[in-house]
Design a protein around this motif. Structure first.
Motif, PDB file in Angstrom:
ATOM      1  N   THR A  60      14.129  -1.726  60.921  1.00 59.14           N
ATOM      2  CA  THR A  60      13.687  -0.437  60.225  1.00 59.14           C
ATOM      3  C   THR A  60      12.589  -0.101  60.735  1.00 59.14           C
ATOM      4  O   THR A  60      11.633  -0.399  61.047  1.00 59.14           O
ATOM      5  CB  THR A  60      13.596  -0.740  58.831  1.00 59.14           C
ATOM      6  N   VAL A  61      12.528   1.345  61.194  1.00 62.09           N
ATOM      7  CA  VAL A  61      11.599   2.263  61.786  1.00 62.09           C
ATOM      8  C   VAL A  61      10.726   3.156  60.724  1.00 62.09           C
ATOM      9  O   VAL A  61      11.570   3.898  59.978  1.00 62.09           O
ATOM     10  CB  VAL A  61      11.931   3.027  62.957  1.00 62.09           C
ATOM     11  N   THR A  62       9.421   2.698  60.593  1.00 60.59           N
ATOM     12  CA  THR A  62       8.844   3.659  59.363  1.00 60.59           C
ATOM     13  C   THR A  62       7.958   4.636  59.943  1.00 60.59           C
ATOM     14  O   THR A  62       7.321   4.361  61.233  1.00 60.59           O
ATOM     15  CB  THR A  62       8.267   2.508  58.419  1.00 60.59           C
ATOM     16  N   VAL A  63       7.202   5.342  59.302  1.00 60.63           N
ATOM     17  CA  VAL A  63       6.247   6.326  59.695  1.00 60.63           C
ATOM     18  C   VAL A  63       4.783   5.607  59.507  1.00 60.63           C
ATOM     19  O   VAL A  63       4.565   5.216  58.608  1.00 60.63           O
ATOM     20  CB  VAL A  63       6.311   7.543  59.085  1.00 60.63           C
ATOM     21  N   PHE A  64       4.193   5.557  60.519  1.00 64.76           N
ATOM     22  CA  PHE A  64       2.610   5.378  60.484  1.00 64.76           C
ATOM     23  C   PHE A  64       1.830   6.551  60.008  1.00 64.76           C
ATOM     24  O   PHE A  64       1.950   7.355  60.775  1.00 64.76           O
ATOM     25  CB  PHE A  64       2.184   4.666  61.720  1.00 64.76           C
ATOM     26  N   ASN A  65       1.226   6.396  58.825  1.00 59.48           N
ATOM     27  CA  ASN A  65       0.445   7.365  58.197  1.00 59.48           C
ATOM     28  C   ASN A  65      -0.834   7.684  58.939  1.00 59.48           C
ATOM     29  O   ASN A  65      -1.854   6.826  58.610  1.00 59.48           O
ATOM     30  CB  ASN A  65       0.367   7.256  56.899  1.00 59.48           C
ATOM     31  N   LEU A  66      -1.054   8.438  59.494  1.00 56.10           N
ATOM     32  CA  LEU A  66      -2.656   8.834  60.070  1.00 56.10           C
ATOM     33  C   LEU A  66      -3.547   9.487  59.361  1.00 56.10           C
ATOM     34  O   LEU A  66      -4.846   9.524  59.549  1.00 56.10           O
ATOM     35  CB  LEU A  66      -2.444   9.782  61.465  1.00 56.10           C
ATOM     36  N   MET A  67      -2.978   9.787  58.038  1.00 56.91           N
ATOM     37  CA  MET A  67      -3.892  10.321  56.979  1.00 56.91           C
ATOM     38  C   MET A  67      -4.408   9.295  56.058  1.00 56.91           C
ATOM     39  O   MET A  67      -5.219   9.376  55.266  1.00 56.91           O
ATOM     40  CB  MET A  67      -3.157  11.172  55.927  1.00 56.91           C
ATOM     41  N   SER A  68      -3.624   8.047  56.138  1.00 58.45           N
ATOM     42  CA  SER A  68      -4.208   6.890  55.554  1.00 58.45           C
ATOM     43  C   SER A  68      -5.690   6.352  56.178  1.00 58.45           C
ATOM     44  O   SER A  68      -6.121   6.950  57.159  1.00 58.45           O
ATOM     45  CB  SER A  68      -3.296   5.611  55.568  1.00 58.45           C
ATOM     46  N   SER A  69      -6.183   5.241  55.431  1.00 57.12           N
ATOM     47  CA  SER A  69      -7.339   4.853  55.828  1.00 57.12           C
ATOM     48  C   SER A  69      -7.311   4.075  57.062  1.00 57.12           C
ATOM     49  O   SER A  69      -8.134   4.082  58.068  1.00 57.12           O
ATOM     50  CB  SER A  69      -8.067   3.796  54.763  1.00 57.12           C
ATOM     51  N   GLU A  70      -6.123   3.337  57.417  1.00 57.18           N
ATOM     52  CA  GLU A  70      -5.796   2.754  58.457  1.00 57.18           C
ATOM     53  C   GLU A  70      -5.535   3.497  59.448  1.00 57.18           C
ATOM     54  O   GLU A  70      -6.030   3.499  60.683  1.00 57.18           O
ATOM     55  CB  GLU A  70      -4.464   1.739  58.422  1.00 57.18           C
ATOM     56  N   GLY A  71      -4.903   4.620  59.452  1.00 58.44           N
ATOM     57  CA  GLY A  71      -4.651   5.804  60.310  1.00 58.44           C
ATOM     58  C   GLY A  71      -5.910   6.392  60.700  1.00 58.44           C
ATOM     59  O   GLY A  71      -6.084   6.855  61.792  1.00 58.44           O
ATOM     60  N   ILE A  72      -6.802   6.847  59.913  1.00 55.97           N
ATOM     61  CA  ILE A  72      -8.109   7.544  60.198  1.00 55.97           C
ATOM     62  C   ILE A  72      -8.777   6.469  61.105  1.00 55.97           C
ATOM     63  O   ILE A  72      -9.562   6.804  62.140  1.00 55.97           O
ATOM     64  CB  ILE A  72      -8.959   7.669  58.871  1.00 55.97           C
ATOM     65  N   LYS A  73      -8.992   5.132  60.872  1.00 57.36           N
ATOM     66  CA  LYS A  73      -9.686   4.159  61.633  1.00 57.36           C
ATOM     67  C   LYS A  73      -8.953   4.102  62.847  1.00 57.36           C
ATOM     68  O   LYS A  73      -9.635   4.046  64.003  1.00 57.36           O
ATOM     69  CB  LYS A  73      -9.274   2.802  60.915  1.00 57.36           C
ATOM     70  N   TYR A  74      -7.678   4.292  63.088  1.00 57.17           N
ATOM     71  CA  TYR A  74      -7.033   4.307  64.442  1.00 57.17           C
ATOM     72  C   TYR A  74      -7.364   5.430  65.253  1.00 57.17           C
ATOM     73  O   TYR A  74      -7.899   5.395  66.527  1.00 57.17           O
ATOM     74  CB  TYR A  74      -5.444   4.217  64.249  1.00 57.17           C
ATOM     75  N   ILE A  75      -7.640   6.778  64.547  1.00 55.79           N
ATOM     76  CA  ILE A  75      -8.016   7.901  65.071  1.00 55.79           C
ATOM     77  C   ILE A  75      -9.535   7.682  65.840  1.00 55.79           C
ATOM     78  O   ILE A  75      -9.511   8.024  67.188  1.00 55.79           O
ATOM     79  CB  ILE A  75      -8.200   8.989  64.231  1.00 55.79           C
ATOM     80  N   PHE A  76     -10.238   7.419  65.000  1.00 54.25           N
ATOM     81  CA  PHE A  76     -11.657   7.214  65.480  1.00 54.25           C
ATOM     82  C   PHE A  76     -11.732   6.048  66.535  1.00 54.25           C
ATOM     83  O   PHE A  76     -12.663   6.096  67.455  1.00 54.25           O
ATOM     84  CB  PHE A  76     -12.736   6.846  64.269  1.00 54.25           C
ATOM     85  N   GLU A  77     -11.101   5.078  66.473  1.00 57.94           N
ATOM     86  CA  GLU A  77     -11.139   3.817  67.407  1.00 57.94           C
ATOM     87  C   GLU A  77     -10.619   4.176  68.715  1.00 57.94           C
ATOM     88  O   GLU A  77     -11.003   3.654  69.645  1.00 57.94           O
ATOM     89  CB  GLU A  77     -10.488   2.636  66.927  1.00 57.94           C
ATOM     90  N   ASN A  78      -9.608   5.173  68.938  1.00 60.92           N
ATOM     91  CA  ASN A  78      -8.870   5.175  69.931  1.00 60.92           C
ATOM     92  C   ASN A  78      -9.071   6.956  70.490  1.00 60.92           C
ATOM     93  O   ASN A  78      -8.482   7.186  71.485  1.00 60.92           O
ATOM     94  CB  ASN A  78      -7.452   5.122  69.589  1.00 60.92           C
ATOM     95  N   PHE A  79     -10.173   7.359  69.919  1.00 62.93           N
ATOM     96  CA  PHE A  79     -10.116   8.757  70.288  1.00 62.93           C
ATOM     97  C   PHE A  79     -10.723   8.904  71.829  1.00 62.93           C
ATOM     98  O   PHE A  79     -10.359   9.674  72.649  1.00 62.93           O
ATOM     99  CB  PHE A  79     -11.279   9.581  69.447  1.00 62.93           C
TER     100      PHE A  79
END
Length: 512
Positions: A60-79
């Motif tokens: 099953t493929v699910t959507v990773f939510n970039l607006m979640s806490s984990e998603g925001i963390k990903y954005i800043f860590e990988n910018f």
């Protein structure tokens, strides 16, 4: 009267395209907007619980939510790493360093002028088209060197200068993807394809993709497009233009003795360079050779240094011989000037990298690929008609978005996985994209150099505008499209590899 009405309708339609295209934001802004949309869309789709079942992986493929806490963390860590790890960035910058020296030393200009001024007048059209196609090895040099040179040559021979301009423009722009050698476009598009494959259901296949993946087809395309471009010029374009009634007279600028000497010595230096590079793969003891499968050797997966040296060394030799390079400072200045011209590409790459990174992380690409493949399967269109449809769509997009890499950065993450699922290889998808992107360049008012070509043409006829140039170039666009499509169909039917160790079809069962 009917012909006038048709022209009026076409001109009006093209004016609409121009107005719509001009309202589009800058490509860098467009990627920034798309990156922001990915963040919002991922949040919405995750909130409503969008999932799909991957029929290949059985998961099953699910959507990773970039607006979640984990998603925001990903954005800043990988910018930053999204940008620095963006595959085309380093590839293009290194390649352009070598090409920049060859261009600024005068080598590229001398090569083009030498080619088109050394052939008989009866072969001048073929030489112009051929030189235009080959000019893509020097990025955009053909637009500023060969296109005006084509007009000068025709005027000097007593022929209509706009016919010469059109022939050169057709080769440079409509034949942009074809070449006898690898160009900066090959690794650029290949890296974007590799990134798309890495984020598909078959990421392991990314390691099989080579920069030479389209080489055989593009090599043959040079011959095809030269013949077609020459025929269109002589059969349609020049007769339609008629006799030149303007007052501009041109004198053909032939090569000087110093330039000829520089060309000879730079060519010899190229042979020596290629000979030394061949030692890296020619023998069993060669450090970049894979003795089990030569075509899968590290040499072919790391061609950028070879491309750099193949341009840099001959450019350096030519510059020294012609006194355009007197010391190391001149070389450094030429390298600096080259990088200055790459500023817009670097800015574009930053925002494109964020979009590509976000798109991959959210799994939206996989979801779209699965849904897209299901839709195509439901329509029953899962054969070569999909290829034709893709070419038409990409050709139309090219009318409002000129950059080949920018379009492919957007399209590859969606279309490469879809085509893989219905049985076509990523390399083949890249190939058909290159055909679509090239053929409509000459009729796209939003193509970067379109306005410059109009300015060149207005030197000979002040009345030349967008409609005039497009009506002149439309026969090339149609003829190249038809000829390339016929060649593609024959290629597929016969089953000829499109590049070294590169096929047309993809077997997903092998990569589960």
């Amino acid at each position: 009267m009917e012909d006038t009405q048709k022209r009026g309708w076409v001109t009006k339609a093209l004016d609409v395209i121009e107005r719509v295209g001009n309202k589009l934001p800058h490509p860098a802004t467009l990627f920034a907007i798309l990156a922001g949309l990915i963040i919002v869309v991922s949040g919405i789709m995750a909130a409503i619980g969008v999932t799909v079942e991957d029929p290949i992986k059985g998961e099953t493929v699910t959507v990773f939510n970039l607006m979640s806490s984990e998603g925001i963390k990903y954005i800043f860590e990988n910018f930053v790493t999204n940008f620095t790890g963006f595959a085309p960035l380093g590839t293009v910058l290194v390649t352009m360093l070598g090409i920049g020296v060859a261009e600024r030393s005068g080598l590229i200009s001398a090569m083009l002028r030498g080619l088109v001024t050394s052939v008989p007048s009866s072969m001048i059209t073929a030489a112009l088209v051929f030189a235009g196609i080959m000019s893509s090895m020097a990025a955009d040099a053909g637009y500023v060197v060969l296109v005006p040179l084509g007009a000068v040559l025709y005027a000097g021979l007593g022929r209509h200068p706009l016919a010469g301009l059109a022939a050169a423009f057709a080769g440079v722009s409509a034949g942009f993807s074809a070449n006898l050698s690898l160009t900066a476009l090959d690794p650029l598009l290949a890296d974007l394809t590799i990134e798309a494959v890495k984020n598909s259901a078959f990421p392991e296949y990314a390691g099989q993709i080579q920069y030479t993946m389209n080489y055989f087809f593009m090599l043959a395309s040079v011959v095809l497009l030269t013949i077609v471009g020459t025929w269109v010029t002589n059969r349609f374009v020049e007769p339609r233009l008629g006799n030149y009634q303007g007052e501009v007279e041109e004198e053909i600028n032939y090569l000087t003795k110093a330039e000829k000497k520089g060309l000879i010595l730079s060519f010899l230096s190229l042979l020596v360079t290629l000979g030394l590079l061949s030692l890296l793969i020619a023998f069993e003891w060669s450090p970049l050779r894979n003795n089990e499968d030569v075509l899968m050797s590290p040499f072919f997966f790391n061609l950028v240094p070879s491309i750099f040296l193949a341009f840099f060394i001959p450019g350096l030799v030519y510059g020294i011989v012609t006194k355009n390079i007197k010391n190391d400072k001149d070389v450094a200045n030429q390298l600096n000037e080259t990088m200055e011209t790459m500023g817009s590409f670097i800015v574009l790459s930053f925002f494109a990298a964020q979009f590509v990174g976000f798109f991959a992380k959210t799994n939206l690409g996989r979801i779209l690929a699965i849904k897209g493949a299901e839709f195509l399967d439901s329509t029953g269109i899962n054969d070569f008609r999909v290829v034709i449809l893709f070419i038409i769509v990409a050709s139309l997009i090219n009318l409002v978005m000129g950059s080949a890499s920018a379009k492919w950065a957007i399209m590859a993450p969606v279309f490469v996985p879809i085509m893989m699922r219905i049985g076509y290889s990523p390399e083949f998808t890249t190939l058909i994209y290159r055909i679509a992107d090239s053929t409509t360049n000459v009729i796209s008012p939003l193509m970067t150099y379109f306005a410059i070509v109009i300015a060149f043409a207005q030197k000979y006829d002040k009345r030349v505008g967008i409609g005039t140039l497009i009506s002149t170039m439309l026969p090339y666009s149609i003829a190249f499209f038809i000829a390339w499509l016929i060649m593609l169909i024959i290629w597929v039917v016969v089953g000829i590899p499109i590049g070294p160790d590169t096929g047309i079809y993809f077997d997903g069962e092998m990569w589960k």
